[in-house]
Scaffold this motif. Structure first.
Motif, PDB file in Angstrom:
ATOM      1  N   HIS A  29      15.637   1.181  -0.643  1.00 44.92           N
ATOM      2  CA  HIS A  29      14.674   2.012   0.082  1.00 44.92           C
ATOM      3  C   HIS A  29      13.297   1.359   0.113  1.00 44.92           C
ATOM      4  O   HIS A  29      12.580   1.441   1.126  1.00 44.92           O
ATOM      5  N   LEU A  30      12.928   0.697  -0.994  1.00 40.90           N
ATOM      6  CA  LEU A  30      11.635   0.020  -1.032  1.00 40.90           C
ATOM      7  C   LEU A  30      11.593  -1.125  -0.023  1.00 40.90           C
ATOM      8  O   LEU A  30      10.586  -1.336   0.665  1.00 40.90           O
ATOM      9  N   THR A  31      12.707  -1.846   0.079  1.00 43.05           N
ATOM     10  CA  THR A  31      12.790  -2.955   1.040  1.00 43.05           C
ATOM     11  C   THR A  31      12.638  -2.448   2.464  1.00 43.05           C
ATOM     12  O   THR A  31      11.921  -3.045   3.285  1.00 43.05           O
ATOM     13  N   LEU A  32      13.299  -1.321   2.762  1.00 46.18           N
ATOM     14  CA  LEU A  32      13.172  -0.730   4.095  1.00 46.18           C
ATOM     15  C   LEU A  32      11.742  -0.304   4.374  1.00 46.18           C
ATOM     16  O   LEU A  32      11.229  -0.465   5.483  1.00 46.18           O
ATOM     17  N   SER A  33      11.081   0.257   3.338  1.00 44.27           N
ATOM     18  CA  SER A  33       9.686   0.674   3.493  1.00 44.27           C
ATOM     19  C   SER A  33       8.797  -0.530   3.797  1.00 44.27           C
ATOM     20  O   SER A  33       7.964  -0.488   4.705  1.00 44.27           O
ATOM     21  N   ILE A  34       8.999  -1.613   3.062  1.00 42.45           N
ATOM     22  CA  ILE A  34       8.200  -2.828   3.278  1.00 42.45           C
ATOM     23  C   ILE A  34       8.465  -3.413   4.667  1.00 42.45           C
ATOM     24  O   ILE A  34       7.531  -3.840   5.358  1.00 42.45           O
ATOM     25  N   LEU A  35       9.723  -3.390   5.077  1.00 45.15           N
ATOM     26  CA  LEU A  35      10.063  -3.888   6.423  1.00 45.15           C
ATOM     27  C   LEU A  35       9.390  -3.045   7.498  1.00 45.15           C
ATOM     28  O   LEU A  35       8.907  -3.569   8.515  1.00 45.15           O
ATOM     29  N   GLY A  36       9.368  -1.720   7.277  1.00 47.79           N
ATOM     30  CA  GLY A  36       8.706  -0.839   8.228  1.00 47.79           C
ATOM     31  C   GLY A  36       7.225  -1.150   8.339  1.00 47.79           C
ATOM     32  O   GLY A  36       6.674  -1.235   9.452  1.00 47.79           O
ATOM     33  N   SER A  84       5.992   2.421  11.542  1.00 44.21           N
ATOM     34  CA  SER A  84       5.232   3.406  10.764  1.00 44.21           C
ATOM     35  C   SER A  84       6.154   4.463  10.170  1.00 44.21           C
ATOM     36  O   SER A  84       6.022   4.825   8.996  1.00 44.21           O
ATOM     37  N   PHE A  85       7.104   4.977  10.973  1.00 42.49           N
ATOM     38  CA  PHE A  85       8.027   5.995  10.473  1.00 42.49           C
ATOM     39  C   PHE A  85       8.885   5.461   9.332  1.00 42.49           C
ATOM     40  O   PHE A  85       9.006   6.093   8.274  1.00 42.49           O
ATOM     41  N   ILE A  86       9.493   4.299   9.555  1.00 41.91           N
ATOM     42  CA  ILE A  86      10.377   3.726   8.518  1.00 41.91           C
ATOM     43  C   ILE A  86       9.582   3.464   7.233  1.00 41.91           C
ATOM     44  O   ILE A  86      10.035   3.780   6.132  1.00 41.91           O
ATOM     45  N   GLY A  87       8.386   2.891   7.379  1.00 41.70           N
ATOM     46  CA  GLY A  87       7.572   2.588   6.208  1.00 41.70           C
ATOM     47  C   GLY A  87       7.175   3.836   5.453  1.00 41.70           C
ATOM     48  O   GLY A  87       7.337   3.919   4.223  1.00 41.70           O
ATOM     49  N   ASN A  88       6.661   4.856   6.162  1.00 42.29           N
ATOM     50  CA  ASN A  88       6.191   6.075   5.507  1.00 42.29           C
ATOM     51  C   ASN A  88       7.337   6.872   4.878  1.00 42.29           C
ATOM     52  O   ASN A  88       7.222   7.363   3.750  1.00 42.29           O
ATOM     53  N   TYR A  89       8.452   7.016   5.603  1.00 41.82           N
ATOM     54  CA  TYR A  89       9.551   7.837   5.101  1.00 41.82           C
ATOM     55  C   TYR A  89      10.168   7.233   3.841  1.00 41.82           C
ATOM     56  O   TYR A  89      10.337   7.917   2.831  1.00 41.82           O
ATOM     57  N   PHE A  90      10.499   5.965   3.897  1.00 41.90           N
ATOM     58  CA  PHE A  90      11.164   5.361   2.744  1.00 41.90           C
ATOM     59  C   PHE A  90      10.189   5.145   1.578  1.00 41.90           C
ATOM     60  O   PHE A  90      10.602   5.140   0.423  1.00 41.90           O
ATOM     61  N   THR A 142       2.948   6.640  -4.009  1.00 41.87           N
ATOM     62  CA  THR A 142       3.164   6.997  -2.605  1.00 41.87           C
ATOM     63  C   THR A 142       1.974   6.581  -1.738  1.00 41.87           C
ATOM     64  O   THR A 142       2.057   5.627  -0.975  1.00 41.87           O
ATOM     65  N   ASN A 143       0.838   7.270  -1.879  1.00 38.68           N
ATOM     66  CA  ASN A 143      -0.315   7.007  -1.003  1.00 38.68           C
ATOM     67  C   ASN A 143      -0.892   5.606  -1.191  1.00 38.68           C
ATOM     68  O   ASN A 143      -1.107   4.873  -0.226  1.00 38.68           O
ATOM     69  N   ALA A 144      -1.158   5.246  -2.466  1.00 43.14           N
ATOM     70  CA  ALA A 144      -1.785   3.943  -2.712  1.00 43.14           C
ATOM     71  C   ALA A 144      -0.841   2.796  -2.363  1.00 43.14           C
ATOM     72  O   ALA A 144      -1.251   1.805  -1.752  1.00 43.14           O
ATOM     73  N   LEU A 145       0.422   2.937  -2.742  1.00 44.15           N
ATOM     74  CA  LEU A 145       1.382   1.864  -2.447  1.00 44.15           C
ATOM     75  C   LEU A 145       1.563   1.710  -0.943  1.00 44.15           C
ATOM     76  O   LEU A 145       1.646   0.594  -0.425  1.00 44.15           O
ATOM     77  N   LYS A 146       1.589   2.853  -0.251  1.00 42.34           N
ATOM     78  CA  LYS A 146       1.720   2.807   1.204  1.00 42.34           C
ATOM     79  C   LYS A 146       0.550   2.051   1.825  1.00 42.34           C
ATOM     80  O   LYS A 146       0.744   1.154   2.649  1.00 42.34           O
ATOM     81  N   THR A 147      -0.660   2.422   1.413  1.00 39.61           N
ATOM     82  CA  THR A 147      -1.851   1.767   1.961  1.00 39.61           C
ATOM     83  C   THR A 147      -1.884   0.296   1.576  1.00 39.61           C
ATOM     84  O   THR A 147      -2.230  -0.574   2.385  1.00 39.61           O
ATOM     85  N   LEU A 148      -1.533   0.031   0.319  1.00 41.06           N
ATOM     86  CA  LEU A 148      -1.553  -1.348  -0.175  1.00 41.06           C
ATOM     87  C   LEU A 148      -0.612  -2.239   0.638  1.00 41.06           C
ATOM     88  O   LEU A 148      -0.989  -3.333   1.078  1.00 41.06           O
ATOM     89  N   ILE A 149       0.606  -1.753   0.866  1.00 44.63           N
ATOM     90  CA  ILE A 149       1.587  -2.568   1.595  1.00 44.63           C
ATOM     91  C   ILE A 149       1.221  -2.651   3.080  1.00 44.63           C
ATOM     92  O   ILE A 149       1.172  -3.739   3.663  1.00 44.63           O
ATOM     93  N   ARG A 150       0.937  -1.483   3.687  1.00 42.79           N
ATOM     94  CA  ARG A 150       0.686  -1.449   5.122  1.00 42.79           C
ATOM     95  C   ARG A 150      -0.559  -2.234   5.507  1.00 42.79           C
ATOM     96  O   ARG A 150      -0.516  -3.111   6.372  1.00 42.79           O
ATOM     97  N   GLU A 151      -1.671  -1.926   4.839  1.00 41.86           N
ATOM     98  CA  GLU A 151      -2.920  -2.613   5.185  1.00 41.86           C
ATOM     99  C   GLU A 151      -2.922  -4.051   4.693  1.00 41.86           C
ATOM    100  O   GLU A 151      -3.529  -4.915   5.315  1.00 41.86           O
TER     101      GLU A 151
END
Length: 588
Positions: A29-36, A84-90, A142-151
């Motif tokens: 799931h983490l890999t899918l999130s990073i790919l998203g 965005s959807f795949i990254g946020n959901y996973f 959740t929030n910080a990791l999402k921002t860290l990976i996405r941005e």
């Protein structure tokens, strides 16, 4: 310098690594999130490229592009939305899964911690650590990791793109990078310090609120509302001040970082408008390059803003891991048995509480025969309850031994040892659950008929059978939906149902009215007929039924005798009566 003023970068890294262990089983799931988020990040240079193509089409007055460009724009934003959807959901799936595992592990660990741990901790702080601190970790994951990976991916993609377009101009970013890293490090240290202070203050506030709610009657009877309000206000204000300082650091970091990045952007724009550059590139290429540069500050701002969340999460993780690192009760015994005779021997027993200045028990030696009823008598604080608690290993003794059926209790597996002992205290402890689950506590295998029979023995069935929901009736927090006498009888029913060979009774009839006391006392006589029973006696009536009386003073056994021997000696009787509470004539 205070402890919270020395953040340790090494400890932060260890906390990160330890948190990453909870990703076990979630790497897919983490890999899918990073790919998203990778897809989302790559869409940013695409927007810059799209802007370049639009400008060039306008310059060339390419009318055919009116079909291609909207399709390209739709494709880019669709690509971006899917990522965005795949990254946020996973990411949410991973984060909530980690928190679930962390909460379960922490709670399970708490159930195995020794009494000494709870003696040195406050309930409010433990509850805060179990809930609020874990919530801080959740925000980090959740929030910080999402921002860290996405941005982070967005910044890497944009920087890579501008270096691809013109690496000479983009070298400006290499100049500002060390400055930004220095700012991040400085801000992180400050944020960690303030986060520690805030969480400590919030834990104190939780404890104060719990005490006020639990003791609301005492607070009102003493008119202490203003005192409690002042205590709570001080704790909340300390947290508020620490959080304000933390937000101040975060608020300062973002504009300073933006100014630094803006200086880099301004330098690039200055160089970009030089004649030599203008001669080399078309307007579309320059606009595309500037668009990519313009997108960077937003991502850097969002990335810098997660510092507060990350440091709070690390402090939360620190508190949770401190609980998980506390040593559980030692359970090295291997002996198990389905039944015991009930012989108990104390041999040269010494015990002092972990933070006690004086020994609670000294040189205790006595033997309790199977089936014998012992009355423990002594002034308050003499060690009666302590001695009984050592039988089921609530604490570990300092020296000496306790034997059950001539086997050291340390050789028994803890669960097996405690399965042979039932306890009924003067202060009843019930759980906010159904009546059935409180009586059959810890064992759902009992039938309703067995539970009802235990209630009859405890003289409790008469009021339980009248309840609309019967055994499914919720008892409320600590059984507050029932009277004191009813709670005591429910507690007795729990002990009767367990049918253990050894009973420890802390004057179990003290909260009953005269009629109920007579019925319950008869039931106690029946259940103790073939059991080893230790009664912490508060009244003369209890002593008269004992086979032997053990008098304890200042942690030492000062006398052992039969009730008849004590009652026949007027001096001993007077001395004993001074230690006991007279039997009340009115309902308890």
């Amino acid at each position: 310098m205070g402890k919270d003023s020395k953040p340790d970068d090494t400890s932060s890294l260890k906390l990160y690594i330890r948190l990453l262990k909870y990703l076990k089983g979630k790497t897919g799931h983490l890999t899918l999130s990073i790919l998203g988020f990778l897809v989302f990040g790559l869409s940013q240079p695409m927007l810059a490229k799209l802007m370049e193509v639009v400008i060039e089409s306008i310059e060339k007055q390419d009318t055919d592009a009116r079909w291609l460009l909207p399709a390209m724009a739709l494709g880019v934003y669709t690509f971006r939305g899917i990522g965005s959807f795949i990254g946020n959901y996973f990411n949410a799936l991973v984060g909530t899964g980690v928190i679930r595992d962390l909460k379960l592990e922490t709670f399970k660990h708490l159930t195995h911690l020794p009494a000494a741990f709870y003696d040195s901790s406050t309930q409010g702080k433990l509850i805060h650590n179990l809930n609020a601190s874990v919530k801080l970790v959740q925000n980090t994951i959740t929030n910080a990791l999402k921002t860290l990976i996405r941005e982070g991916i967005t910044i890497i993609a944009l920087v890579g793109y501008v270096f691809y377009l013109n690496w000479q101009l983009s070298m400006v970013f290499l100049v500002v990078a060390p400055i930004l890293l220095g700012l991040v490090s400085l801000a992180a240290k400050r944020l960690r310090k303030f986060a520690r202070r805030s969480e400590k203050a919030l834990g104190n506030a939780m404890q104060i609120s719990k005490e006020m709610i639990s003791n609301y009657g005492l607070v009102r009877s003493f008119g202490s509302q203003d005192y409690e309000k002042a205590r709570y206000e001080r704790a909340v204000n300390k947290s508020f001040e620490a959080q304000l300082k933390s937000r101040k650091v975060g608020a300062l970091f973002t504009p300073i970082a933006q100014v630094i990045v803006s200086c880099a952007v301004a330098s690039i724009v200055f160089l970009l408008l030089s004649p030599s550059i203008l001669d080399q590139y078309s307007a579309g290429e320059l606009i595309g390059y500037l668009t990519a540069i313009a997108l960077l500050p937003k991502s850097i701002k969002q990335l810098g803003g997660i510092g507060v969340t990350i440091q709070q999460g690390l402090v939360g993780a620190e508190m949770v891991f401190n609980l998980l690192d506390a040593s559980p009760e030692p359970d090295l015994g291997t002996h198990t048995t389905n039944s015991v005779q009930g012989k108990i021997e104390f041999r040269n027993l010494d015990f002092k509480y972990p933070k006690g200045k004086q020994p609670a028990l000294e040189n205790i030696s006595t033997i309790i025969a199977p089936g014998e009823l012992i009355a423990l008598v002594g002034p308050s604080g003499s060690g009666k309850s302590t001695l009984s608690s050592l039988i089921y290993r609530l604490y570990e003794v300092d020296s000496g031994k306790i034997f059950l059926d001539d086997i050291d209790i340390n050789d028994y597996k803890l669960d097996n040892l405690r399965s042979h002992i039932a306890i009924v205290g003067q202060n009843v402890r019930l759980f906010d659950d159904t009546l059935r689950n409180n009586i059959a506590y810890g064992d759902v295998a009992y039938s309703d008929e067995q539970i009802a029979d235990a209630l009859r023995h405890a003289n409790a069935w008469e009021f339980v059978e009248k309840l609309p929901l019967g055994l499914d009736t919720p008892v409320g927090e600590n059984g507050l939906k029932f009277s004191g006498g009813q709670r005591q009888r429910i507690s007795l029913a729990r002990a009767f149902l367990k049918d253990a060979r050894i009973l420890i009774l802390d004057e179990a009839t003290s909260a009953l009215d005269n009629e109920s006391e007579t019925a319950v006392a008869k039931a106690i006589d029946e259940i103790t007929a073939d059991k080893t029973t230790i009664v912490i006696a508060h009244r003369l009536k209890t002593i008269q039924k004992a086979d032997r009386v053990i008098v304890i003073e200042r942690g030492r056994i000062v006398k052992e005798a039969s009730p008849d021997q004590i009652l026949a000696n007027s001096q001993e009787l007077s001395r004993l009566e001074a230690m006991l509470t007279p039997t009340p004539d009115q309902p308890g």
